[in-house]
Design an enzyme around this catalytic site. Structure first.
Site, PDB file in Angstrom:
ATOM      1  N   ASP A 294       2.920  -7.910  12.027  1.00  0.00           N
ATOM      2  CA  ASP A 294       1.854  -7.364  11.190  1.00  0.00           C
ATOM      3  C   ASP A 294       0.830  -6.660  12.082  1.00  0.00           C
ATOM      4  O   ASP A 294       0.693  -6.972  13.258  1.00  0.00           O
ATOM      5  CB  ASP A 294       1.190  -8.504  10.403  1.00  0.00           C
ATOM      6  N   HIS A 295       0.115  -5.713  11.492  1.00  0.00           N
ATOM      7  CA  HIS A 295      -0.901  -4.962  12.219  1.00  0.00           C
ATOM      8  C   HIS A 295      -2.214  -5.741  12.255  1.00  0.00           C
ATOM      9  O   HIS A 295      -2.856  -5.913  11.211  1.00  0.00           O
ATOM     10  CB  HIS A 295      -1.165  -3.616  11.540  1.00  0.00           C
ATOM     11  N   TYR A 468      -2.617  -5.566   6.203  1.00  0.00           N
ATOM     12  CA  TYR A 468      -1.782  -5.664   5.000  1.00  0.00           C
ATOM     13  C   TYR A 468      -0.388  -5.054   5.175  1.00  0.00           C
ATOM     14  O   TYR A 468       0.193  -4.570   4.207  1.00  0.00           O
ATOM     15  CB  TYR A 468      -2.459  -5.005   3.788  1.00  0.00           C
ATOM     16  N   HIS A 469       0.165  -5.146   6.384  1.00  0.00           N
ATOM     17  CA  HIS A 469       1.470  -4.528   6.627  1.00  0.00           C
ATOM     18  C   HIS A 469       2.486  -5.499   7.241  1.00  0.00           C
ATOM     19  O   HIS A 469       3.134  -5.168   8.229  1.00  0.00           O
ATOM     20  CB  HIS A 469       1.312  -3.310   7.536  1.00  0.00           C
ATOM     21  N   PRO A 470       2.672  -6.690   6.674  1.00  0.00           N
ATOM     22  CA  PRO A 470       3.659  -7.623   7.246  1.00  0.00           C
ATOM     23  C   PRO A 470       5.084  -7.164   6.968  1.00  0.00           C
ATOM     24  O   PRO A 470       5.393  -6.656   5.884  1.00  0.00           O
ATOM     25  CB  PRO A 470       3.342  -8.937   6.517  1.00  0.00           C
TER      26      PRO A 470
END
Length: 540
Positions: A294-295, A468-470
């Site tokens: 994730d980011h 919010y990028h898993p």
């Protein structure tokens, strides 16, 4: 409702809706789409600015939490995921980004044949109807509407002018020939309204395609097997349990957290871990739930008195009321805002081959995912690390699918991630202090006393969370920890595929929604071709 379908799709999110829409184009194929959430066509979803009501709360949102993160001072992180038809594409900031070309070439180099950039570009193009660009990088005939923002917010110009003042390049199209630079985002909107995956791929066909069934409030409990072959699913709707059979395939599109959870609760995963919870083993697959990426994201916040920015004031309230009326008349103005109106991709070191940080300029003050509100107008700027070295996991908390899984992104566990974020912090602060932006600042609530690198490290540990990028928990590949093969079929099993962001072997450099839809487009072709081959073999 019939009990047997060709394809049973679990999860009506970004990938699931796209897959259901494409597979049901063949009238001879029956498709059922099971979504645990509700309808995705309410005013709350359609109105872009209503994202501010959904992300901080459980409206259309699973609102997961992580376990305490040691490198973030023991804080629990927040993981919003869409619980509605359209999934996270129904509650996200609508930013349309594909990632860097090299991300997909890397996937191919890992053994995932036909996933290089030249192979995935046609599926990006097939998915989109781009209202701004008509060139070799973009499509005009797809169902997903892509357009420029209709807010007419002057802070877009201020943001670009600030970039020019400090020498950051301007980029008109982050999804074109190159990614690096600062610019204004394209968004998944049409006529000032959100275009989720549900709006694009499913809603136009409801009641028109007899072979497409959509069930909401359907909480899938487990996958059903006959030996090593998936034959259906069991789901709960209200107080009733139902069984659906799949003649061709069961396809998991439940997302990066719930696809691996459902696999593990159905007996697919690491045998030792499943034994600890007394889950009967169907197939040993140790990679399920591993490889979570994730980011990590830090947000600069600034107070301002400008009413073109969202906030609380009498003057601002009057302005907002006028903008609401304008939206109802014209579908223009502040209410069409995705909040994160501008952004960019930059390199923290010139020798890097690709940008390694992403910026998102927000026309509001964002504190703790908008769960903490401030009595002032303002703006924010995210800085996110694109390819962190820290790798986390998703695991079972107990034997109930209704209990959220254990989510551990392990943010900043690798020391290089923190150092890269320090450099990203400096570059972002430099942009925010450029005269074109700094002239509007009236207060700096969180970072005004940050001076040294140690100060930066401290504030990063105190405030970093997800962008919010898993991805990655059912990774595609050919190694021992891969969960699906390059055709997205679960290794060692028949009749079972995973089609969502969990299959990404590595995190891409950018937002992940467009990629999730591309994956579904590509999966459709693979499924259709395999079905045709199977029919040909059977006829001979």
């Amino acid at each position: 409702m019939q009990q047997v379908y060709d394809y049973v799709i679990v999860g009506g999110g970004s990938s699931g809706c796209a897959l259901a829409g494409r597979l049901s184009e063949d009238p001879n194929v029956s498709v059922i789409l099971l979504e645990a959430g509700g309808n995705g066509n309410s005013w709350l979803v359609n109105t872009p600015a209503a994202v501010a009501l959904m992300v901080p709360r459980k409206l259309n949102n699973w609102a997961f939490e992580t376990v305490p993160q040691p490198e973030l001072n023991g804080r629990k992180g927040y993981q919003p995921r869409g619980k509605v038809l359209g999934g996270t594409s129904a509650i996200n900031a609508m930013v349309y980004i594909r990632g860097h070309h090299s991300d997909y070439d890397h996937w191919a180099a890992l053994g995932n044949k036909d996933w290089s950039y030249k192979h995935v570009l046609p599926y990006f193009k097939r998915s989109e109807h781009n209202h701004e660009f008509n060139d070799e990088w973009h499509g005009q005939n797809g169902p997903l509407q892509i357009s420029k923002l209709r807010t007419n917010n002057p802070f877009q110009r201020h943001f670009l002018h600030a970039a020019e003042q400090i020498g950051y390049p301007i980029n008109q199209d982050f999804n074109g020939a190159q990614q690096e630079g600062i610019g204004i985002y394209q968004v998944t909107q049409y006529n000032g309204q959100r275009c989720s995956s549900f709006h694009a791929y499913v809603l136009p066909h409801l009641g028109k395609r007899n072979n497409l069934t959509v069930v909401t409030g359907a909480f899938t409990q487990r996958i059903l097997f006959d030996g090593k072959c998936a034959v259906g699913v069991e789901y709960r709707q209200g107080d009733q349990l139902h069984t659906i059979r799949a003649q061709q395939e069961v396809i998991l599109s439940a997302g990066v957290f719930q696809s691996p959870q459902l696999l593990m609760l159905s007996g697919i995963g690491d045998a030792v871990e499943l034994q600890k919870l007394a889950v009967p083993l169907v197939h040993h697959l140790p990679g399920v739930g591993k490889n979570l990426q994730d980011h990590p994201d830090f947000i600069f916040c600034y107070e301002s008195k400008d009413i073109n920015l969202f906030g609380f004031s009498i003057k601002g309230g009057v302005h907002l009321a006028k903008e609401i009326l304008r939206y109802r008349r014209e579908r223009q103005g502040m209410i069409t805002s995705n909040f994160a109106e501008g952004g960019g991709f930059l390199k923290t070191r010139p020798e890097l081959a690709t940008p390694n940080i992403q910026l998102s300029f927000v026309v509001a003050m964002i504190d703790d995912h908008a769960r903490k509100l401030h009595a002032s107008h303002g703006f924010s700027c995210h800085v996110s690390l694109m390819r962190p070295k820290s790798i986390g996991s998703v695991s079972l908390r107990n034997k109930s699918i209704e209990t959220p899984p254990v989510i551990d992104p392990k943010f900043l566990e690798h020391p290089q991630d923190l150092e890269d974020m320090v450099e990203g912090y400096k570059m972002t602060e430099k942009l925010m202090m450029a005269p074109a932006i700094a002239q509007f600042i009236t207060g700096i609530p969180f970072t005004s006393q940050v001076k040294t690198d140690d100060d930066i490290r401290a504030i990063l540990r105190a405030r970093i969370d997800t962008m919010y990028h898993p991805v990655g928990t059912c990774k595609m590949g050919i190694d021992d920890m891969a969960v699906v093969d390059p055709s997205l079929r679960v290794h060692g099993l028949k009749g079972l595929r995973v089609v969502d962001a969990s299959i990404m072997p590595t995190l891409i450099g950018g937002n992940t929604n467009a990629v999730s839809i591309m994956i579904a487009e590509k999966a459709t072709d693979m499924i259709v071709q395999e079905r045709k081959l199977s029919c040909l073999v059977a006829s001979n």
